[in-house]
Scaffold this active site. Structure first.
Site, PDB file in Angstrom:
ATOM      1  N   GLY A 299       0.819  -1.204   0.000  1.00 40.70           N
ATOM      2  CA  GLY A 299       0.000   0.000   0.000  1.00 40.70           C
ATOM      3  C   GLY A 299       0.850   1.249   0.000  1.00 40.70           C
ATOM      4  CG  LEU A 300       2.197   3.339   3.061  1.00 37.06           C
ATOM      5  CD1 LEU A 300       3.564   3.273   3.704  1.00 37.06           C
ATOM      6  CD2 LEU A 300       1.411   4.502   3.642  1.00 37.06           C
ATOM      7  CB  CYS A 301       0.927   3.530  -3.871  1.00 33.90           C
ATOM      8  SG  CYS A 301       0.100   1.959  -3.773  1.00 33.90           S
ATOM      9  N   GLY A 302      -1.364   5.995  -2.288  1.00 31.96           N
ATOM     10  CA  GLY A 302      -2.544   6.794  -2.588  1.00 31.96           C
ATOM     11  C   GLY A 302      -3.732   5.931  -2.946  1.00 31.96           C
TER      12      GLY A 302
ATOM     13  CG  PHE B  82      -1.901   2.263  -7.809  1.00 33.25           C
ATOM     14  CD1 PHE B  82      -1.777   2.777  -9.082  1.00 33.25           C
ATOM     15  CD2 PHE B  82      -1.551   0.948  -7.584  1.00 33.25           C
ATOM     16  CE1 PHE B  82      -1.296   1.988 -10.109  1.00 33.25           C
ATOM     17  CE2 PHE B  82      -1.078   0.152  -8.611  1.00 33.25           C
ATOM     18  CZ  PHE B  82      -0.952   0.686  -9.873  1.00 33.25           C
TER      19      PHE B  82
END
Lengths: 290, 86
Positions: free
Chosen positions: A87-90, A92
């Site tokens: 994760g940690l990709c907005g 997406f």
């Protein structure tokens, strides 16, 4: 009211966060370059293949091929979702998952039976919590495995499609438009559709081609290759898109942390000044009382 | 006589690109050769060895399955894998 010590601790903690997000941004930027490179270098193959396929399909006229033929009655639909593992990709993964859920609901409303096949931990977890079987889920796929995985998947899909396990297969993935823009895309991979429109003018002497073996046999050899490339392309674009999305998200996070730090620092300085003034007043009034 | 423009493309990258006077490749119906001004031609390739006669001598490539498109002045080989044999 927060004490000065509280503010100091918060500033330190936000600084830590900022350090992490800016490091992640840098890592993603480096990975993005590699990922776009491999996505770009895969393009000539795909383009040439697509062109040739169109030419053959146009030249062969109305061809009947099992992989090209739409079923009259569509009952079972397979949806393949490709997301990232981390994760940690907005938005997406979240956006794609939600769109896919809508897509599945739409098909169910039409009376289709939908099965899922997920790639990446994010879609696996999402659809698992919604009661889909994750028996065929794949996670921890790295770039070196893309070619083999797409070949294996293409083979499975072709076999299942021909055996009638499903009548239609769709792939959902994030198309990598640019660093700032990834578009959730739904493509029908089976039955395949080849746009023959526009093929004629850019081919020139297409009619004069000599096919060996015959055009139809050739088409039979080209279609599985085409399917494989489509799948490979979606893996590559997802990888590039993930890094791009993470880079953007982390850049935003870093900027927010910086804003927060400057706001907190201001508050801290103000508080410190107030404390000093208060102490001075106490000393002065103490001296006056003597 | 003009040269052939040759490209060997794999899903990973363009493996080789250059000019040649003669290309030999393993077709499904047997080995074939392409010289400049060859008739437009499309065929399936079997894994095998591709020979390219270029300005700097003959290059040999071990290629995987794929297909070849040959035109009057160009040859494009789309293959699964390609390694030059030194």
């Amino acid at each position: 009211m927060a004490t000065l010590r509280d503010i100091r601790t918060r500033i330190a903690s936000v600084k830590n966060t900022r350090q992490i997000t800016s490091a992640m941004k840098m890592v993603s930027a480096a990975k993005l370059r590699r990922a776009t490179e491999s996505a770009t270098s895969a393009r000539p193959y795909q383009q040439t293949l697509t062109q040739t396929l169109r030419r053959v399909a146009a030249g062969a006229g109305e061809v009947e091929h099992p992989l090209l033929t739409s079923r009259d009655v569509v009952k079972n639909v397979l949806v393949i979702v490709v997301t990232s593992d981390r994760g940690l990709c907005g938005g997406f993964n979240g956006t794609l998952n939600r769109r896919t859920e809508d897509f599945v609901k739409k098909h169910r409303a039409e009376g289709h039976v939908v099965t899922m096949r997920t790639y990446g931990r994010k879609s696996k977890d999402f659809f698992k919590s919604r009661g889909f079987s994750t028996a065929t889920a794949r996670t921890d796929l790295v770039r070196a495995m893309f070619a083999d995985e797409s070949a294996a998947l293409a083979a499975t899909l072709t076999a299942d499609f021909e055996a009638g396990v499903f009548d239609e297969a769709w792939i959902a993935f994030n198309q990598f438009k640019s660093t700032l823009n990834q578009i959730p895309t739904f493509n029908r991979v089976l039955p395949l559709s080849i746009e023959t429109a526009g093929a004629v003018e850019n081919t020139g002497p297409s009619a004069d081609y000599v096919y060996e073996p015959s055009g139809e046999t050739l088409l039979g050899a080209l279609l599985p290759m085409y399917l494989r490339t489509l799948l490979l392309q979606s893996f590559l674009e997802t990888e590039a898109g993930e890094q791009a999305a993470r880079m953007t998200a982390m850049d935003n996070a870093t900027r927010n942390a910086s804003d927060l730090i400057s706001a907190l620092t201001l508050e801290y300085n103000r508080g410190r000044q107030a404390a000093i003034t208060k102490e001075l007043i106490e000393i002065v009034s103490g001296a006056e009382a003597l | 006589m003009s040269d052939l423009h040759v490209e060997i493309v794999t899903p990973r990258k363009v493996a080789w690109k250059g000019t040649a006077t003669d290309v030999q490749a393993p077709g499904e119906l047997g080995e074939f050769g392409v010289l400049p001004r060859h008739i437009p031609f499309l065929t399936v390739l079997q894994p095998g060895i591709v020979k390219v006669r270029g300005p700097s001598g003959v290059l040999r490539f071990q290629v995987g399955a794929g297909f070849a498109e040959a035109g009057p002045d160009r040859v494009v080989l789309l293959v699964d894998s390609c390694d030059e044999i030194k």
